[in-house]
Design a protein around this motif. Sequence first.
Motif, PDB file in Angstrom:
ATOM      1  N   GLY A  47       0.814  -1.212   0.000  1.00 28.98           N
ATOM      2  CA  GLY A  47       0.000   0.000   0.000  1.00 28.98           C
ATOM      3  C   GLY A  47       0.845   1.258   0.000  1.00 28.98           C
ATOM      4  N   LEU A  48       1.866   1.273   0.822  1.00 28.42           N
ATOM      5  CA  LEU A  48       2.752   2.441   0.883  1.00 28.42           C
ATOM      6  C   LEU A  48       3.647   2.495  -0.352  1.00 28.42           C
ATOM      7  N   ALA A  49       4.063   1.337  -0.857  1.00 34.21           N
ATOM      8  CA  ALA A  49       4.962   1.294  -2.020  1.00 34.21           C
ATOM      9  C   ALA A  49       4.301   1.835  -3.276  1.00 34.21           C
ATOM     10  N   VAL A  50       2.965   1.689  -3.390  1.00 33.36           N
ATOM     11  CA  VAL A  50       2.271   2.135  -4.603  1.00 33.36           C
ATOM     12  C   VAL A  50       1.574   3.479  -4.419  1.00 33.36           C
ATOM     13  N   GLY A  51       1.790   4.129  -3.272  1.00 33.59           N
ATOM     14  CA  GLY A  51       1.275   5.474  -3.101  1.00 33.59           C
ATOM     15  C   GLY A  51      -0.088   5.590  -2.468  1.00 33.59           C
ATOM     16  N   LEU A  52      -0.572   4.511  -1.870  1.00 31.75           N
ATOM     17  CA  LEU A  52      -1.813   4.627  -1.100  1.00 31.75           C
ATOM     18  C   LEU A  52      -1.487   5.244   0.256  1.00 31.75           C
ATOM     19  N   GLU A  53      -2.481   5.797   0.896  1.00 25.09           N
ATOM     20  CA  GLU A  53      -2.264   6.412   2.208  1.00 25.09           C
ATOM     21  C   GLU A  53      -2.568   5.441   3.345  1.00 25.09           C
ATOM     22  N   ARG A  54      -2.539   4.164   3.033  1.00 28.09           N
ATOM     23  CA  ARG A  54      -2.781   3.151   4.057  1.00 28.09           C
ATOM     24  C   ARG A  54      -2.023   1.885   3.694  1.00 28.09           C
ATOM     25  N   GLU A  55      -1.808   1.065   4.693  1.00 26.76           N
ATOM     26  CA  GLU A  55      -1.146  -0.207   4.459  1.00 26.76           C
ATOM     27  C   GLU A  55      -2.168  -1.245   4.017  1.00 26.76           C
ATOM     28  N   LEU A  56      -1.687  -2.230   3.260  1.00 26.32           N
ATOM     29  CA  LEU A  56      -2.548  -3.300   2.766  1.00 26.32           C
ATOM     30  C   LEU A  56      -2.228  -4.644   3.409  1.00 26.32           C
ATOM     31  N   ASP A  57      -1.256  -4.657   4.298  1.00 27.15           N
ATOM     32  CA  ASP A  57      -0.809  -5.891   4.943  1.00 27.15           C
ATOM     33  C   ASP A  57      -0.325  -6.896   3.901  1.00 27.15           C
ATOM     34  N   LEU A  58       0.316  -6.365   2.851  1.00 25.18           N
ATOM     35  CA  LEU A  58       0.950  -7.174   1.819  1.00 25.18           C
ATOM     36  C   LEU A  58       2.386  -6.682   1.676  1.00 25.18           C
ATOM     37  N   ALA A  59       3.340  -7.585   1.670  1.00 24.05           N
ATOM     38  CA  ALA A  59       4.742  -7.192   1.562  1.00 24.05           C
ATOM     39  C   ALA A  59       5.200  -7.251   0.111  1.00 24.05           C
ATOM     40  N   LEU A  60       5.854  -6.203  -0.339  1.00 23.65           N
ATOM     41  CA  LEU A  60       6.433  -6.177  -1.673  1.00 23.65           C
ATOM     42  C   LEU A  60       7.508  -7.253  -1.769  1.00 23.65           C
ATOM     43  N   ASP A  61       7.470  -8.034  -2.838  1.00 26.10           N
ATOM     44  CA  ASP A  61       8.347  -9.192  -2.976  1.00 26.10           C
ATOM     45  C   ASP A  61       9.270  -9.022  -4.168  1.00 26.10           C
ATOM     46  N   ALA A  62      10.549  -9.349  -3.981  1.00 32.58           N
ATOM     47  CA  ALA A  62      11.513  -9.310  -5.080  1.00 32.58           C
ATOM     48  C   ALA A  62      11.768 -10.693  -5.658  1.00 32.58           C
ATOM     49  N   ASP A  63      11.081 -11.707  -5.148  1.00 27.24           N
ATOM     50  CA  ASP A  63      11.204 -13.084  -5.630  1.00 27.24           C
ATOM     51  C   ASP A  63       9.879 -13.456  -6.289  1.00 27.24           C
ATOM     52  N   LEU A  64       9.841 -13.435  -7.630  1.00 28.65           N
ATOM     53  CA  LEU A  64       8.586 -13.649  -8.340  1.00 28.65           C
ATOM     54  C   LEU A  64       8.062 -15.072  -8.133  1.00 28.65           C
ATOM     55  N   GLN A  65       8.947 -16.051  -8.177  1.00 28.56           N
ATOM     56  CA  GLN A  65       8.520 -17.435  -7.974  1.00 28.56           C
ATOM     57  C   GLN A  65       7.845 -17.601  -6.612  1.00 28.56           C
ATOM     58  N   ALA A  66       8.457 -17.071  -5.583  1.00 26.69           N
ATOM     59  CA  ALA A  66       7.910 -17.194  -4.234  1.00 26.69           C
ATOM     60  C   ALA A  66       6.582 -16.463  -4.110  1.00 26.69           C
ATOM     61  N   LEU A  67       6.487 -15.301  -4.735  1.00 27.08           N
ATOM     62  CA  LEU A  67       5.240 -14.524  -4.679  1.00 27.08           C
ATOM     63  C   LEU A  67       4.094 -15.306  -5.304  1.00 27.08           C
TER      64      LEU A  67
END
Length: 356
Positions: A47-67
Amino acid sequence: MRHPIRVVVLGTGRMGSAIARLLVERPGLELVGAFGRRSARAGLDVGLAVGLERELDLALDADLQALLARTRPDVAIQATCSRLADAVGEIETVVSRGIHLVSIAEEMALPDAVSPSAAREIDTLARRHGATVLGTGINPGFVLDLLPIVLTGVCTHVESLTATRVNDLSPYGPTVLASQGVGLTPEAFRKGVEEGSVVGHVGFPASIHLISRALGWEIERLEETREPIVARIRREADAFRVAPGQVAGCLHRAVAWSAGRAVVTLVHPQQVQPEREGVETGDTIEIRGRPHVRLSGSPEIPGGVGTVALAVNAIPRVLAAAPGLKSVLDLPPCAALPGDAGPRDPQVEGASGHRG
């Protein structure tokens, strides 16, 4: 009862972030994760990474397979790159799990215009795993190709087609601005064209081949020119400052020839804040034929929000389509209806669902 369509977004730049924000708002769709290529941002709340003003309780992932393994999405939207070569690896990772994919990479609008072998491999992989792959966007994918193609439907004969798009680069990020030579001197711009760092509009070949394929023209050669648009006054785009004498954008022109005559001409002067020097944005299509057709509108169809809408609106059509690599000629866009939301049930509809 239909379940929400589970979506992951690949890329959290300008376009990826805007797509993620729309997914959060859109009924019937559920953003279940996001992938970012920069490992330093991994773990940030989406949520914060994409510019929302709230959290989404989702973590940005750099491992596509794991995501993908963790989130088990129905569809992924790719917004990480422009070039087919840069997109293929992620596409293969997604599609090999039976996950449908929508890409806004410019060269994915018609990948066989760039690499027929790569396009065949994507199509084969998608069919094997029951997934649908679509490249879409405002340009290529709509303004300079699909819209002119649709307009030819009122013609009994078409001799040639010219389409011009004057747009504002201000909404785009630093990668796009750099590819247009923004901020360079005219001399550095021309050197960048020679070296390949200043590319202008990546999607011209895709647009021209979409048009030629629809109208049955065999393209013999394609001529392209790129010229700097030099600012006479100061212009600004977020962190970019363009001083007088510096390049504010790129005038990119492409002409395609068939049977010894120019049949498609595309003109794309894109620049930062064109209105600062009295230039109106807009889109114009002219078809020489029977009858002669001219359609023009100003201001431009907004590139940023248009691309975001096309990507998200494509989801129901992609989910309902047969597996394989598709183009906008196969799946023309329209606004998605709330009732369209919901993944297919393979047992009921005979369609391939997620196999991840």
